[in-house]
Write a protein that holds these residues in place. Structure first.
Motif, mmCIF file in Angstrom:
data_model
loop_
_atom_site.group_PDB
_atom_site.id
_atom_site.type_symbol
_atom_site.label_atom_id
_atom_site.label_comp_id
_atom_site.label_asym_id
_atom_site.label_seq_id
_atom_site.Cartn_x
_atom_site.Cartn_y
_atom_site.Cartn_z
ATOM 1 N N VAL A 134 0.841 -1.207 0.000
ATOM 2 C CA VAL A 134 0.000 0.000 0.000
ATOM 3 C C VAL A 134 0.874 1.253 0.000
ATOM 4 N N ARG A 135 1.914 1.258 0.820
ATOM 5 C CA ARG A 135 2.833 2.403 0.845
ATOM 6 C C ARG A 135 3.591 2.532 -0.475
ATOM 7 N N ALA A 136 3.978 1.401 -1.051
ATOM 8 C CA ALA A 136 4.697 1.426 -2.333
ATOM 9 C C ALA A 136 3.801 1.955 -3.443
ATOM 10 N N GLU A 137 2.513 1.609 -3.418
ATOM 11 C CA GLU A 137 1.594 2.127 -4.439
ATOM 12 C C GLU A 137 1.416 3.630 -4.314
ATOM 13 N N ARG A 138 1.378 4.133 -3.090
ATOM 14 C CA ARG A 138 1.290 5.592 -2.890
ATOM 15 C C ARG A 138 2.542 6.285 -3.401
ATOM 16 N N ARG A 139 3.703 5.696 -3.109
ATOM 17 C CA ARG A 139 4.958 6.268 -3.618
ATOM 18 C C ARG A 139 4.987 6.232 -5.136
ATOM 19 N N PHE A 140 4.490 5.147 -5.727
ATOM 20 C CA PHE A 140 4.483 5.029 -7.178
ATOM 21 C C PHE A 140 3.623 6.117 -7.809
ATOM 22 N N ILE A 141 2.448 6.357 -7.256
ATOM 23 C CA ILE A 141 1.575 7.405 -7.797
ATOM 24 C C ILE A 141 2.258 8.764 -7.681
ATOM 25 N N ALA A 142 2.911 9.031 -6.555
ATOM 26 C CA ALA A 142 3.611 10.309 -6.383
ATOM 27 C C ALA A 142 4.748 10.447 -7.395
ATOM 28 N N VAL A 143 5.528 9.388 -7.575
ATOM 29 C CA VAL A 143 6.630 9.425 -8.542
ATOM 30 C C VAL A 143 6.094 9.547 -9.957
ATOM 31 N N LEU A 144 4.962 8.897 -10.247
ATOM 32 C CA LEU A 144 4.358 8.990 -11.575
ATOM 33 C C LEU A 144 3.904 10.410 -11.881
ATOM 34 N N VAL A 145 3.316 11.082 -10.908
ATOM 35 C CA VAL A 145 2.881 12.468 -11.108
ATOM 36 C C VAL A 145 4.090 13.379 -11.302
ATOM 37 N N ILE A 146 5.114 13.197 -10.490
ATOM 38 C CA ILE A 146 6.316 14.019 -10.606
ATOM 39 C C ILE A 146 7.010 13.769 -11.949
ATOM 40 N N THR A 147 7.082 12.504 -12.361
ATOM 41 C CA THR A 147 7.678 12.171 -13.649
ATOM 42 C C THR A 147 6.882 12.779 -14.793
ATOM 43 N N SER A 148 5.559 12.770 -14.677
ATOM 44 C CA SER A 148 4.724 13.377 -15.718
ATOM 45 C C SER A 148 4.980 14.872 -15.827
ATOM 46 N N LEU A 149 5.092 15.542 -14.694
ATOM 47 C CA LEU A 149 5.341 16.983 -14.714
ATOM 48 C C LEU A 149 6.727 17.307 -15.270
ATOM 49 N N ILE A 150 7.720 16.519 -14.879
ATOM 50 C CA ILE A 150 9.069 16.753 -15.383
ATOM 51 C C ILE A 150 9.125 16.480 -16.884
ATOM 52 N N THR A 151 8.434 15.429 -17.329
ATOM 53 C CA THR A 151 8.401 15.121 -18.762
ATOM 54 C C THR A 151 7.701 16.226 -19.539
ATOM 55 N N LEU A 152 6.613 16.723 -18.999
ATOM 56 C CA LEU A 152 5.900 17.824 -19.654
ATOM 57 C C LEU A 152 6.792 19.057 -19.783
ATOM 58 N N ARG A 153 7.503 19.379 -18.709
ATOM 59 C CA ARG A 153 8.408 20.534 -18.741
ATOM 60 C C ARG A 153 9.544 20.316 -19.730
#
Length: 92
Positions: free
Chosen positions: A36-55
């Motif tokens: 459960v904690r790993a899935e939360r971290r994954f979602i956070a990393v996915l959002v951050i990766t999406s923003l960095i990729t967009l930039r």
């Protein structure tokens, strides 16, 4: 000699795939409460990766391909790589 901005860009280009792979594999290898904690971290990393990729893509930076491949590997890896928790779900 590399400037501070070039070193930061190089670190970002190399660190993002490593962090993305770590987050993806942690969701596939852990079970129970750790999952459960790993899935939360994954979602956070996915959002951050999406923003960095967009930039990166919008700014036409040199590492746009690395970031795009990292993002796509994270999204597709969720569906392609089997996890340890999948065995428990199949029993129900």
């Amino acid at each position: 000699m590399l400037g501070a901005l070039e070193i930061l860009n190089l670190f970002e280009a190399l660190a993002l795939p490593v962090v993305g792979l770590w987050a993806l594999l942690s969701t596939k290898l852990l079970i129970g409460d750790d999952l459960v904690r790993a899935e939360r971290r994954f979602i956070a990393v996915l959002v951050i990766t999406s923003l960095i990729t967009l930039r990166t893509v919008a700014g036409l930076h040199d590492a746009w391909l690395i970031h795009t491949v990292t993002l796509s590997a994270m999204v597709l890896g969720v569906f392609v790589i089997p996890g340890r928790g999948d065995e428990e779900l199949a029993a129900y």
